[in-house]
Structures are given as structure tokens and as C-alpha cells.
Motif scaffolding. Structure first.
Motif, PDB file in Angstrom:
ATOM      1  N   MET A  44       0.611  -1.106   0.015  1.00 17.46           N
ATOM      2  CA  MET A  44      -0.020   0.111  -0.155  1.00 17.46           C
ATOM      3  C   MET A  44       0.843   1.265   0.013  1.00 17.46           C
ATOM      4  O   MET A  44       0.561   2.393  -0.426  1.00 17.46           O
TER       5      MET A  44
ATOM      6  N   TYR B  25       1.461   1.624  -3.231  1.00 19.29           N
ATOM      7  CA  TYR B  25       0.167   1.899  -4.238  1.00 19.29           C
ATOM      8  C   TYR B  25      -0.293   3.291  -4.290  1.00 19.29           C
ATOM      9  O   TYR B  25      -0.684   3.587  -5.177  1.00 19.29           O
TER      10      TYR B  25
ATOM     11  N   ALA C  56      -8.213   4.466  -2.106  1.00 19.92           N
ATOM     12  CA  ALA C  56      -7.471   3.178  -1.621  1.00 19.92           C
ATOM     13  C   ALA C  56      -8.412   2.366  -0.500  1.00 19.92           C
ATOM     14  O   ALA C  56      -8.303   1.484  -0.013  1.00 19.92           O
TER      15      ALA C  56
ATOM     16  N   HIS D 180     -10.999   0.571  -0.916  1.00 20.69           N
ATOM     17  CA  HIS D 180     -11.262  -0.668  -1.034  1.00 20.69           C
ATOM     18  C   HIS D 180     -10.215  -1.714  -1.055  1.00 20.69           C
ATOM     19  O   HIS D 180     -10.482  -3.094  -0.964  1.00 20.69           O
ATOM     20  N   MET D 181      -9.282  -1.093  -1.175  1.00 19.32           N
ATOM     21  CA  MET D 181      -7.950  -2.058  -0.977  1.00 19.32           C
ATOM     22  C   MET D 181      -7.715  -2.801   0.320  1.00 19.32           C
ATOM     23  O   MET D 181      -7.320  -3.968   0.239  1.00 19.32           O
ATOM     24  N   TYR D 182      -7.960  -1.850   1.190  1.00 19.89           N
ATOM     25  CA  TYR D 182      -7.797  -2.324   2.697  1.00 19.89           C
ATOM     26  C   TYR D 182      -8.905  -3.723   3.197  1.00 19.89           C
ATOM     27  O   TYR D 182      -8.524  -4.963   3.558  1.00 19.89           O
TER      28      TYR D 182
ATOM     29  N   MET E 104     -12.643  -5.885  -4.798  1.00 14.81           N
ATOM     30  CA  MET E 104     -11.521  -5.638  -5.693  1.00 14.81           C
ATOM     31  C   MET E 104     -12.105  -5.219  -7.370  1.00 14.81           C
ATOM     32  O   MET E 104     -11.583  -4.842  -8.127  1.00 14.81           O
TER      33      MET E 104
ATOM     34  N   VAL F 278     -11.912  -1.756  -6.961  1.00 11.40           N
ATOM     35  CA  VAL F 278     -10.605  -1.297  -7.250  1.00 11.40           C
ATOM     36  C   VAL F 278     -10.211  -1.347  -8.680  1.00 11.40           C
ATOM     37  O   VAL F 278      -9.512  -0.489  -9.415  1.00 11.40           O
TER      38      VAL F 278
ATOM     39  N   VAL G 242      -4.646  -0.346 -12.663  1.00 13.76           N
ATOM     40  CA  VAL G 242      -4.536  -1.138 -11.317  1.00 13.76           C
ATOM     41  C   VAL G 242      -4.306  -2.508 -11.587  1.00 13.76           C
ATOM     42  O   VAL G 242      -3.227  -3.075 -10.853  1.00 13.76           O
TER      43      VAL G 242
ATOM     44  N   LEU H  95      -0.880  -4.412 -10.452  1.00 14.67           N
ATOM     45  CA  LEU H  95      -0.790  -5.364  -9.373  1.00 14.67           C
ATOM     46  C   LEU H  95      -0.100  -6.747  -9.951  1.00 14.67           C
ATOM     47  O   LEU H  95       0.634  -7.363  -9.411  1.00 14.67           O
TER      48      LEU H  95
END
Length: 407
Positions: free
Chosen positions: A157, A160, A167, A169-171, A186, A189, A195, A199
Motif C-alpha cells: 500500500m 500503491y 484506496a 477498497h484495497m484494505y 476488488m 478497485v 491498477v 498489481l
């Protein structure tokens, strides 16, 4: 320092004597010293140590999880201390092996991980977690091709947020246990097509809980176990290498003793969450063993720490190892100036040039609350005025009138 620990140049050669003494007390230890020859003169290059009690305790009481990282040394040699740590049934840090390398290159990491593979072999289950270090990731794949490779979510992160916004929704995607929850977040995201490419290209290891193998019984999404070790030894990183290697042995020895005493007092009850589930079962004859994995048993905890890490005598009593040539110091050059004790923080942690540039011209809260003390004269020490504006002598007869002015 020289009287206490000897010279820095001698400390590299003393590692051979230290290894001979350790092998005499703990013959199942694995200690390797690698040198490089330059102009016919051998120079220290790398070091690896896994104490015998740590090896056997890991194999009998381990969780199949390893956290790999390194921290910069701040003595006269600007090398790195590489470590491999596991976790026990209490989720406590379990130091497995440590070593010294001159830098975090792919070659050094491959050498370190190869030595670690000699120690533990090919385990049926194993997860290895690393930071965002490509050289280390390649080394793990080379030495443990069948292991589940994980990546620290925090380091991911940190990279990122430098490229993408939003961010939120990433956590939850990284921390979700259910695959459906992960895929939902995801999908939000990946609405940005860049993205997915980012990744897949730069963070292709497992960083989400829903992708972890549940049989490993470790759901850490960060590499904090290694960070705990780095904080544990931060006050001794300026010692000469031989003294540092022995001080680490002493610290592990004390740690093993304390946890051995704890293991003798354990009652064999699971955590309150497991007890809540077990006691809620409608069956009469409920066995706790059916709900608690063997990794968390008292027996395995005791097996991890039941062996003694032997103390060593003074270095004057160590065996004298005859070397064909005196071992020279590493060839790497140390940067000028006094070595740092604390690591340099990144811009996202409140340090670094980027953060200073963003805050340039802005008064911080600390500066707003700063209260200056009274001005002090540099000449006479009087308060309330400076040297360039001396106050007139206002000393008056503060004595009673009947006494008079003192002579």
C-alpha cells in the motif's frame, strides 16, 4: 570500544573462533562464513547462523510460517543484519536464523535463503512473507519453490498510494477472509484498468487473506514479525560483528529461558473465543482437541523451547582457529560521517524530503504551541535582556535603613 570488544578488523576473524566454540557446545548448529579473495587476501563477505536449539525447536513446535527481512547495521561496517523469524502457538516471535550481508542484493539473498534451506529442508507446508524487495522474492522462489510466497500488505500500500488514489477498497479486500468479499472490493478497485496491470506486474505474490492456505494457520497480512525482531535488537546494531553475533545468542538464550518457564505454567485452555464456541455445542462429550489445532497445543509450545541454548565462556577461552591468512574487513566502503541509529522514515510516515516540501511555509501544530522562555543575557546571565542591551545596575539598598549600605 576497542578495549571492550577488540578492533573492528579483528572481529571478523574472531567469528571463526566463535563458531568453533558454539559448535563445541551445540554441535547441531549451522554456522557458515563466506569470504571473497581480492589480490590474494581473503575478506569477510557473509555470515549465517542458526543455533541448534532453534532449529530443533522450530521443527518440533513450529508454525509453518517464516518472515524474512533485514535491517541496516550502524557500526563501522555498513552491512545488513538478515533474519528469519517464525511464530509459536502464542503468536510470539520465534527467532530462527540470522546473518550478516553487505547489501540486499539478489546474490546475497540467494546465499542466505540457500543456507536456510539446508537447515529446515523441504517442509510439506510453508509460507514465506517478505517486504517489497524483488531480490528477496527471487531468492525465496529459488530456495523454496514449493512455499507459499506472501507479500507485506503495508509495503504494497505504501507503493500503491503513490500511483493511485482511492484506496478505501484495497484494505477490506486484503483483510477479507471470504473470497466473495475480496472479489466485491476488488471489482471496485479494478474499475481503473491501470491498477490490474500494476498489481499483476509489481505485486503478484499473495497479499490477501482470502488467498492464504488455511492449513498454515497464520493469517498475517503484514511482515510485522520481522519488524518486531528489528526493534528488539535495535540497540546493539553498532557492535562489532563477532560481539553482535554473540549478543544475539545471549538474547535468544534469555528469551528461551523465559518462555520455558511460561510453558511450565500453561493449563492447556484455548482462548476465550474458542471456549465460547466449544461450550455452545449441544453435545455432551465435547473434546477441546477437536476444535483446537495441534499448532496451538501446550506440547508443541514446550517442544519449541525445551532445549537449552548453552552459555559461552569469555573469548579468551574460545578455540584458536588457525587461518592461512588473516581475514580482512569487508571491501565495501563506509559512508562518511557518524552512522545513523534510527532508520530514515519515508514521506508517508512523516519524514523525508517530500514531506518537508509539502509542509514548506506551513507552521506545524508543535511550532504553534511552542512557548519561549525568558531572554537571557549571554554576558552576565541575567534574565529579561540581551547582551547588546545591558540593564543598568538597579541594585539598591535593600537592607534595612538602620543597618546601612554594605561595604
Amino acid at each position: 570500544m576497542a578495549e571492550l570488544y577488540g578492533s573492528w578488523e579483528e572481529s571478523f576473524g574472531l567469528l571463526y573462533n566463535w563458531r568453533a566454540e558454539v559448535m563445541k557446545k551445540m554441535s547441531n548448529s549451522v554456522i557458515e562464513i563466506d569470504v571473497v579473495v581480492e589480490d590474494g587476501m581473503p575478506h569477510f563477505r557473509r555470515f549465517f547462523c542458526a543455533l541448534g536449539p532453534c532449529i530443533e525447536g522450530f521443527l518440533e513446535g513450529y508454525r509453518p510460517y517464516l518472515s524474512i527481512d533485514s535491517t541496516a547495521l550502524n557500526g563501522r561496517w555498513n552491512g545488513h543484519l538478515a533474519t528469519a523469524c517464525s511464530v509459536d502457538g502464542h503468536n510470539w516471535m520465534y527467532p530462527m536464523a540470522y546473518g550478516f550481508i553487505d547489501s540486499e542484493t539478489s546474490d546475497n539473498w540467494i546465499w542466505f535463503m540457500t543456507q536456510l534451506h539446508k537447515v529446515i529442508g523441504d517442509l510439506p507446508l510453508l509460507a514465506v512473507c517478505t517486504n517489497a524487495c524483488k531480490g528477496l522474492e527471487l531468492a525465496v522462489k529459488y530456495a523454496f519453490p514449493m512455499a507459499e510466497q506472501r507479500e507485506c500488505f503495508r509495503h504494497l500500500m505504501d507503493n500503491y498510494v503513490k500511483k493511485f488514489s482511492g484506496a478505501e477498497h484495497m484494505y477490506p479486500a486484503g483483510r477479507a477472509y471470504r473470497r466473495e468479499v475480496y472479489e466485491y472490493h476488488m471489482s471496485k478497485v479494478l474499475e481503473n484498468p491501470d491498477v490490474k496491470y500494476y498489481l499483476d506486474t509489481y505485486h503478484s505474490l499473495k497479499w490477501m487473506r482470502s488467498g492464504f492456505n488455511p492449513a498454515i494457520k497464520c493469517d498475517y497480512v503484514t511482515n510485522n514479525i520481522a519488524e518486531v525482531f528489528n526493534n528488539w535488537i535495535k540497540d546493539i546494531k553498532d557492535l562489532p560483528v563477532c560481539e553482535l553475533a554473540d549478543r544475539l545468542r545471549e538474547m535468544i538464550m534469555v528469551l528461551w529461558y523465559k518462555r520455558r518457564k511460561i510453558g511450565q505454567r500453561l493449563e492447556g485452555k484455548p482462548c476465550q473465543h474458542a471456549l465460547a464456541l466449544i461450550t455452545a455445542q449441544p453435545l455432551r462429550d465435547v473434546k477441546m482437541e477437536d476444535f483446537v489445532h495441534e499448532y496451538y497445543s501446550v506440547e508443541r509450545f514446550k517442544n519449541a523451547y525445551k532445549r537449552l541454548i548453552q552459555p559461552l565462556p569469555d573469548k579468551s577461552q574460545w578455540p584458536k582457529v588457525d587461518l592461512s591468512h588473516d581475514l580482512g574487513a569487508p571491501l565495501g566502503k563506509r559512508s562518511a560521517g557518524r552512522q545513523r541509529k534510527n532508520r530514515i522514515k519515508g514521506a508517508l510516515e512523516g519524514g523525508g524530503a517530500t514531506n518537508k516540501a509539502n509542509n514548506e511555509g506551513k507552521e506545524t501544530e508543535k511550532e504553534k504551541k511552542r512557548i519561549k522562555g525568558p531572554t537571557k543575557c549571554q554576558k552576565c546571565g541575567g534574565l529579561g535582556y540581551r547582551k547588546r542591551k545591558p540593564r543598568k545596575n538597579t541594585t539598591k539598598a535593600w537592607f534595612p535603613a538602620d543597618i546601612g549600605t554594605p561595604t
